[in-house]
Design an enzyme around this catalytic site. Structure first.
Site, PDB file in Angstrom:
ATOM      1  CD  GLU A 132       6.128  41.315   0.126  1.00 21.12           C
ATOM      2  OE1 GLU A 132       7.240  41.335   0.868  1.00 21.12           O
ATOM      3  OE2 GLU A 132       4.847  41.655   0.438  1.00 21.12           O
ATOM      4  N   GLY A 346      21.996  36.782 -39.619  1.00 20.99           N
ATOM      5  CA  GLY A 346      23.503  37.209 -39.587  1.00 20.99           C
ATOM      6  C   GLY A 346      23.564  38.439 -38.830  1.00 20.99           C
ATOM      7  CD  GLU A 370       1.625  34.919 -14.229  1.00 23.22           C
ATOM      8  OE1 GLU A 370       1.466  34.183 -13.426  1.00 23.22           O
ATOM      9  OE2 GLU A 370       1.048  35.996 -14.574  1.00 23.22           O
TER      10      GLU A 370
END
Length: 390
Positions: A132, A346, A370
């Site tokens: 949440e 590079g 997780e």
């Protein structure tokens, strides 16, 4: 594409056949289209259909309920292979399998018979809805409440960063059935929330990497759910049910880390043997050799840690420690190897024309998902102390 047969006698030969099939599929169907999907951040409908045909949405579901019933170690190897090419699509079936695990491990027989066959076939797809806005790693801080009525529950609240939120249809969702319970985790329950009136998708969340998998907000507004969709039909067990699947979830994220670490190594090796400076391939320069040596060692160590956790999981052992170590080390290996791979390339490594930049964008998620790596180190330490006391 055929599902592996006779999983009740799953052997080393079965595993090789399955992994070979995954390799062929990746080279023929996935690698050629990764850049287009990733750069457009487009949900890969055709690839999802192919994964369903393989049976990946039922990979760890028991054969009794229509799944493949694969060992965690085999599942981990599949995730490693796919992540070396494109990590995002592993998230589409992993979050889904966490939903399946919650139902199979904690649900009633009726819930298993009702939901698992359709989930295993990919007819229904979904995920795990825990996070949440103010409750991520600290699940006990969640605010979504399920109020009891005569007919069932009425649920209000928002979940965020939910994988498969847009294209999924059902989610194992953690709610508070007793907001006043102390300690707080005793007031939590896990429900099977399918999309119906009162359940809408909020905004799609944009991400640095991990493209083409929908991460979204889920909004519950007077969402009504019957009592029979409470997993296990007994309130107050949700926290343990939700975290009970995290061991396999962490093995999955560790496997993703291994895949990225190995994929970055292979890309770096390929480039270093072709690119020349001062008249010879850069792979012959000591500075590049030092990087390649470290990358190879990290990738192999991550693989061994991950397979160790998966094999112990298959034996039915508790693997908080092993899964935490694997997730922590493999995700850091993915991050380090992706950075070193980019540096070996590079200036070209910073270009969207080369695959290494995608691995560089995807790798950081493994250090967060997780459970953050900071939390993993705490878990590892606590488990070490507990085992010393036993």
């Amino acid at each position: 594409m055929d599902k592996v047969q006779d999983q009740s006698a799953f052997s080393a030969e079965d595993e090789r056949a399955l992994l070979d099939m995954i390799d062929r599929w990746l080279e023929k169907n996935v690698r050629p289209v990764v850049k287009d999907y990733d750069h457009a951040d487009e949900w890969p409908k055709d690839i999802v259909a192919q994964m369903a045909e393989f049976g990946l949405f039922g990979a760890t579901v028991s054969q009794e309920y229509g799944g493949l019933g694969l060992p965690a170690a085999t599942y981990a190897k599949i995730v490693m292979k796919i992540s070396a090419v494109w990590m995002s699509i592993t998230g589409i079936f992993n979050s889904h399998l966490m939903l399946c695990l919650a139902i199979e491990k904690f649900g009633t027989e009726g819930q298993k018979r009702t939901w698992l066959p359709k989930l295993a076939s990919g007819e229904l797809r979904g995920g795990l809805a825990l996070t949440e806005p103010d409750a991520g790693t600290d699940l006990q801080g969640l605010r979504m409440v399920a109020k009891r009525t005569n007919e069932g529950y009425v649920i209000n609240g928002t979940k965020t960063w939910i994988s498969n939120g847009i294209h999924g249809s059902v989610f194992a969702t953690l709610v508070k059935t007793d907001p006043d319970a102390q300690p707080r985790h005793k007031g939590m329950s896990l429900i099977i929330a399918d999309k119906r009136e009162g359940f809408t998708v909020g905004r799609k969340l944009e991400k640095l990497g991990y493209k083409s998998i929908d991460s979204a907000e889920l909004v519950f507004d007077n969402y009504k759910l019957p009592f029979e969709q409470l997993i296990g039909e007994e309130e107050g067990n949700g926290f343990y049910q939700a975290t009970g699947g995290l061991e396999l979830g962490r093995i999955n994220v560790a496997s993703r880390g291994v895949g990225i670490a190995e994929g970055a190594l292979q890309l770096a090796l390929n480039y270093a043997t072709i690119r020349k400076t001062f008249g010879k391939p850069i792979a012959e320069h000591q500075a590049i050799q030092l990087k390649l040596g470290e990358m190879a060692t990290r990738a192999q160590a991550a693989r061994l840690l991950t397979l160790d956790a998966a094999e112990k999981f298959d034996l039915g052992q508790r693997v908080d420690l092993e899964a935490g170590m694997a997730k922590y080390f493999a995700s850091e290996a993915a991050l380090e190897n992706s950075i070193e791979g980019m540096r070996i390339h590079g200036g070209y490594g910073y270009s969207k024309e080369y695959d290494i930049e995608r691995l560089y964008r995807d790798a950081p998620l493994t250090c967060i998902g997780e459970g953050t790596n900071e939390m993993q180190r705490i878990i590892i330490a606590r488990q070490l102390v507990k085992r010393m006391e036993m």
